[in-house]
Design an enzyme around this catalytic site. Structure first.
Site, PDB file in Angstrom:
ATOM      1  N   ASN A   1       0.808  -1.222   0.000  1.00 36.01           N
ATOM      2  CA  ASN A   1       0.000   0.000   0.000  1.00 36.01           C
ATOM      3  C   ASN A   1       0.845   1.279   0.000  1.00 36.01           C
ATOM      4  O   ASN A   1       0.422   2.299  -0.537  1.00 36.01           O
ATOM      5  CB  ASN A   1      -1.020   0.002   1.148  1.00 36.01           C
ATOM      6  CG  ASN A   1      -0.429  -0.519   2.451  1.00 36.01           C
ATOM      7  OD1 ASN A   1       0.802  -0.534   2.613  1.00 36.01           O
ATOM      8  ND2 ASN A   1      -1.265  -0.939   3.373  1.00 36.01           N
TER       9      ASN A   1
ATOM     10  N   THR B   1       2.375  -8.449  -1.088  1.00 37.00           N
ATOM     11  CA  THR B   1       2.675  -8.292   0.346  1.00 37.00           C
ATOM     12  C   THR B   1       2.356  -9.582   1.069  1.00 37.00           C
ATOM     13  O   THR B   1       1.392 -10.260   0.732  1.00 37.00           O
ATOM     14  CB  THR B   1       1.879  -7.147   1.009  1.00 37.00           C
ATOM     15  OG1 THR B   1       2.010  -7.277   2.435  1.00 37.00           O
ATOM     16  CG2 THR B   1       0.395  -7.225   0.698  1.00 37.00           C
ATOM     17  N   ILE B   2       3.202  -9.904   2.035  1.00 36.21           N
ATOM     18  CA  ILE B   2       2.874 -11.067   2.866  1.00 36.21           C
ATOM     19  C   ILE B   2       1.817 -10.707   3.905  1.00 36.21           C
ATOM     20  O   ILE B   2       1.235 -11.586   4.517  1.00 36.21           O
ATOM     21  CB  ILE B   2       4.114 -11.625   3.598  1.00 36.21           C
ATOM     22  CG1 ILE B   2       4.708 -10.589   4.546  1.00 36.21           C
ATOM     23  CG2 ILE B   2       5.158 -12.100   2.601  1.00 36.21           C
ATOM     24  CD1 ILE B   2       5.611 -11.198   5.593  1.00 36.21           C
ATOM     25  N   ASP B   3       1.575  -9.395   4.103  1.00 34.06           N
ATOM     26  CA  ASP B   3       0.612  -8.977   5.134  1.00 34.06           C
ATOM     27  C   ASP B   3      -0.829  -9.168   4.674  1.00 34.06           C
ATOM     28  O   ASP B   3      -1.745  -9.182   5.488  1.00 34.06           O
ATOM     29  CB  ASP B   3       0.831  -7.511   5.502  1.00 34.06           C
ATOM     30  CG  ASP B   3       2.162  -7.289   6.190  1.00 34.06           C
ATOM     31  OD1 ASP B   3       2.626  -8.211   6.874  1.00 34.06           O
ATOM     32  OD2 ASP B   3       2.734  -6.186   6.043  1.00 34.06           O
TER      33      ASP B   3
ATOM     34  N   MET C   1       5.246 -11.798  11.843  1.00 30.84           N
ATOM     35  CA  MET C   1       5.189 -10.449  11.282  1.00 30.84           C
ATOM     36  C   MET C   1       3.745 -10.012  11.059  1.00 30.84           C
ATOM     37  O   MET C   1       2.894 -10.823  10.693  1.00 30.84           O
ATOM     38  CB  MET C   1       5.914 -10.401   9.948  1.00 30.84           C
ATOM     39  CG  MET C   1       7.396 -10.180  10.081  1.00 30.84           C
ATOM     40  SD  MET C   1       8.075  -9.684   8.462  1.00 30.84           S
ATOM     41  CE  MET C   1       9.706  -9.167   8.972  1.00 30.84           C
TER      42      MET C   1
ATOM     43  N   GLU D   1       3.473  -9.569  15.789  1.00 32.72           N
ATOM     44  CA  GLU D   1       4.386  -8.550  16.320  1.00 32.72           C
ATOM     45  C   GLU D   1       3.630  -7.282  16.697  1.00 32.72           C
ATOM     46  O   GLU D   1       4.015  -6.562  17.595  1.00 32.72           O
ATOM     47  CB  GLU D   1       5.413  -8.173  15.240  1.00 32.72           C
ATOM     48  CG  GLU D   1       6.536  -9.132  15.080  1.00 32.72           C
ATOM     49  CD  GLU D   1       7.543  -8.652  14.037  1.00 32.72           C
ATOM     50  OE1 GLU D   1       8.520  -9.377  13.818  1.00 32.72           O
ATOM     51  OE2 GLU D   1       7.357  -7.566  13.451  1.00 32.72           O
TER      52      GLU D   1
ATOM     53  N   TYR E   1      11.787 -12.826   9.671  1.00 30.76           N
ATOM     54  CA  TYR E   1      11.865 -12.707   8.220  1.00 30.76           C
ATOM     55  C   TYR E   1      11.587 -14.019   7.492  1.00 30.76           C
ATOM     56  O   TYR E   1      11.420 -14.033   6.279  1.00 30.76           O
ATOM     57  CB  TYR E   1      13.270 -12.219   7.828  1.00 30.76           C
ATOM     58  CG  TYR E   1      13.447 -10.733   7.952  1.00 30.76           C
ATOM     59  CD1 TYR E   1      12.651  -9.991   8.821  1.00 30.76           C
ATOM     60  CD2 TYR E   1      14.383 -10.057   7.197  1.00 30.76           C
ATOM     61  CE1 TYR E   1      12.806  -8.620   8.940  1.00 30.76           C
ATOM     62  CE2 TYR E   1      14.551  -8.685   7.305  1.00 30.76           C
ATOM     63  CZ  TYR E   1      13.761  -7.968   8.183  1.00 30.76           C
ATOM     64  OH  TYR E   1      13.913  -6.614   8.291  1.00 30.76           O
ATOM     65  N   LEU E   2      11.590 -15.129   8.227  1.00 32.77           N
ATOM     66  CA  LEU E   2      11.504 -16.427   7.537  1.00 32.77           C
ATOM     67  C   LEU E   2      10.293 -16.570   6.614  1.00 32.77           C
ATOM     68  O   LEU E   2      10.433 -17.010   5.478  1.00 32.77           O
ATOM     69  CB  LEU E   2      11.526 -17.565   8.550  1.00 32.77           C
ATOM     70  CG  LEU E   2      12.862 -17.838   9.233  1.00 32.77           C
ATOM     71  CD1 LEU E   2      12.718 -19.012  10.187  1.00 32.77           C
ATOM     72  CD2 LEU E   2      13.949 -18.141   8.208  1.00 32.77           C
TER      73      LEU E   2
ATOM     74  N   ARG F   1       8.610 -14.611   4.838  1.00 29.92           N
ATOM     75  CA  ARG F   1       8.323 -13.736   3.700  1.00 29.92           C
ATOM     76  C   ARG F   1       9.053 -14.060   2.409  1.00 29.92           C
ATOM     77  O   ARG F   1       8.725 -13.504   1.374  1.00 29.92           O
ATOM     78  CB  ARG F   1       8.498 -12.274   4.087  1.00 29.92           C
ATOM     79  CG  ARG F   1       9.888 -11.754   4.153  1.00 29.92           C
ATOM     80  CD  ARG F   1       9.807 -10.298   4.603  1.00 29.92           C
ATOM     81  NE  ARG F   1      11.054  -9.600   4.438  1.00 29.92           N
ATOM     82  CZ  ARG F   1      11.216  -8.321   4.734  1.00 29.92           C
ATOM     83  NH1 ARG F   1      10.208  -7.624   5.200  1.00 29.92           N
ATOM     84  NH2 ARG F   1      12.367  -7.738   4.565  1.00 29.92           N
TER      85      ARG F   1
END
Lengths: 385, 385
Positions: free
Chosen positions: B106, B131-133, B175, B232, B290-291, B293
């Protein structure tokens, strides 16, 4: 009715149930008259009379179970004292056990050696190896290690790619109390000195935070990124685990006297040190923790087969004597052999000196060892960064 | 010579290069007269004149590159101010750019919307999502999310198996700044209430440590284990991120005003809280960090294809107008569509209310959504624990 008893001890691995599966199938094949029993939660299942009958579990179910990571019978870290040993031996006696196959690491082998010494009955005691730490004497490598190593190698390659896209420093804290094999394994996929892990810190080499920061500085200045693999069990010059130093001695130990490390404490200390030295850099510490040891998404095929074969060999050997199954490498093939329990029990195998090139790098010798074990590195093609 | 410029922004994903690959191949197909340029390190590459020519890269190389995780052109988190926007537009002008395709989240869409508003030239601005989010408005889900979600789901299933073998409590810190999709995704593989994750804490639901401990207590008493997935970005009742509260306000923010969270601080606080409440239990907190993503060992095939298709559609759309590519779901199929940039730019999609069942569990509705996206759960067969 005579029986063979099987149990699992210590931390789980991705392939420990292959060993169970192999042991059950070999026992059936080599002596169909035996009842096959599983003690739940390790030797605890014997003293608590918590035993399941595995004699007639269909083979298809056993293979499904073998493909499922982590101890199917449950596990324990209990170390039996002489009284408990008597109770265990009495239980084996009640079960008319001719053999007790215990799948585990060096502490598990130690328990078996205690039982063997105290036993006066007909039961044989055979240790089937497993550990992600790869720290069993007499073994070229140990079932469970390759899958865990592949998890870590994939992790470090991926983190390296991440930091090629945006500069920074990353430290992965990897399980490993006394032996650095798992922490160092990713070196097997290095094709150039620019490939991660750029720095490797294991319990075998003395660790100091100031030197660590200098070494990170040098790599970061050269590449714009620095990817570090660090054992939970790194030790200072005095051989004292850093986590113990950090905790001021207020640490937990399990029944075998093993320090209960948490990567978190070490991670926070490392994060703090990086922040104070590299104020503007992206610096991140992650604890891989439990992930490598039974990750269902990364189970190595060779590891699967070797774990199964170790189980088969353990059950077969147990019909005639006691000992520890080890994976022997003759320069060409891996094959299981039986050695006296005392050569494995309670002992720790460390990374050999010639696997190191200084205190934070793996030698060509070491890289060759890990490369031989690891699966093929995934194809990576990034011509622009 | 007229050109199409492509760049990548924000955090990498496992499939962001599939989108790059799809965009390049579609641009070649739809307008062979265009020069195809890649800006390195996002818009930074435009202002710094750091651009690579992708026009003639062989298709086989592009597919290899597509299969490599993490931004092949490099990335940035820079947010351009109006002056920098002018510089970027001038650079696009010098490159005779007819289209600028920017692959990102975004914030990346926000940068494109700024450029579009300030531009008076012929260049179209198209955002290709990643995005991984999974937090982009207008999207059913976002390329990059499925692979990350599969990593996390595999992790939680594996940790659950680990703790079935030996009792204890495990918290995985995942994350997720504002949206809990990644933290909650593993719920898609739950087949019974006994399956992990037993408790799920996301930024959408207020979090308190005392309530968390009570909830862990209840699960642990019932099952002998408790596996927790925690973002997180969990927030207190006041909507304040717990990490910010812990740091006493001394936190870092990036150029977009995003809080720089480190799971480590949160992890240590959670570890401390667990230790004080459950003195005898094995309690462990790991930061997946970080794993998830860009993990090269777990790249989802559907994710790969959708990311590629989003890139193709972005390049094709960019020949005729500006907008943001979104993945639309019609109840049967996923297909890419173009929506105005302003509907995605700088906005955050949260998990819908009906995805939750209370503050620490996912509803049947939510589980259905994640199950639809995730690959099939690996077979698990553990009849004895």
């Amino acid at each position: 009715m005579p029986s063979i008893v099987i149990a699992q001890g210590g931390g789980p691995t991705a392939v420990i149930n292959q060993t169970l599966c192999g042991a059950i199938l070999a026992a059936r094949r080599h002596d169909p008259s035996l009842q096959i029993l599983g003690a739940r939660y390790g030797v605890r299942g014997l003293t608590a009379d918590n035993v399941v009958d595995l004699t007639a579990v269909p083979e298809a179910d056993l293979h499904r179970l073998g493909n499922t990571p982590n101890s199917a019978l449950g596990s324990t870290r209990d170390k039996p004292d002489p009284d408990t040993c008597s109770d265990i031996l009495a239980a084996l006696d009640r079960l008319d056990a001719r053999a007790f196959v215990y799948i585990g690491g060096n502490d598990t082998a130690g328990t078996l050696e205690l039982l063997r010494q105290q036993s006066s009955g007909p039961c044989h005691f055979v240790h089937a190896p497993k550990t992600i730490d790869n720290d069993l004497m007499e073994n070229d490598h140990v079932p469970g290690f390759i899958s865990a190593a592949a998890f870590v190698a994939n992790a470090l390659v991926s983190i390296d790619l991440d930091f090629r896209a945006m500069p920074g420093i990353h430290v992965a804290i990897v399980m490993g109390r006394h032996a650095g094999f798992l922490t160092a394994a990713a070196a097997g996929w290095q094709q150039s000195p620019d490939d991660a892990p750029h720095l490797i810190y294991t319990p075998e080499q003395p660790f100091s935070i100031p030197r660590f920061l200098d070494e990170v500085d040098a790599v970061y200045a050269r590449l714009g990124r620095c990817i570090v693999s660090m054992s939970e069990g790194v030790q200072d010059e005095m051989g004292r685990p850093l986590t113990e130093a950090l905790a001021g001695g207020a640490v937990e130990r399990d029944a075998h006297g093993n320090l209960q490390l948490t990567g978190g404490d070490l991670g926070m200390e490392i994060q703090k040190a990086l922040k104070s030295r590299f104020r503007k850099a992206r610096a991140r510490v992650d604890t891989l923790g439990y992930l490598p040891r039974g990750y269902i998404g990364v189970i190595d095929e060779t590891d699967r087969k070797e774990a199964f074969a170790a189980g088969e060999f353990a059950a077969q050997s147990a019909l005639t004597g006691s000992g520890s199954v080890v994976l022997h490498y003759d320069g060409d093939r891996i094959e299981p052999r039986l050695v006296p329990l005392e050569r494995v029990a309670g002992k720790t195998r460390h990374m050999p000196d010639d696997f190191f090139a200084g205190s934070s790098a793996v030698s060509a010798e070491g890289r060759g060892y890990f490369r031989r074990l690891l699966p093929t590195r995934p194809d990576i093609f990034l011509p622009f960064v």
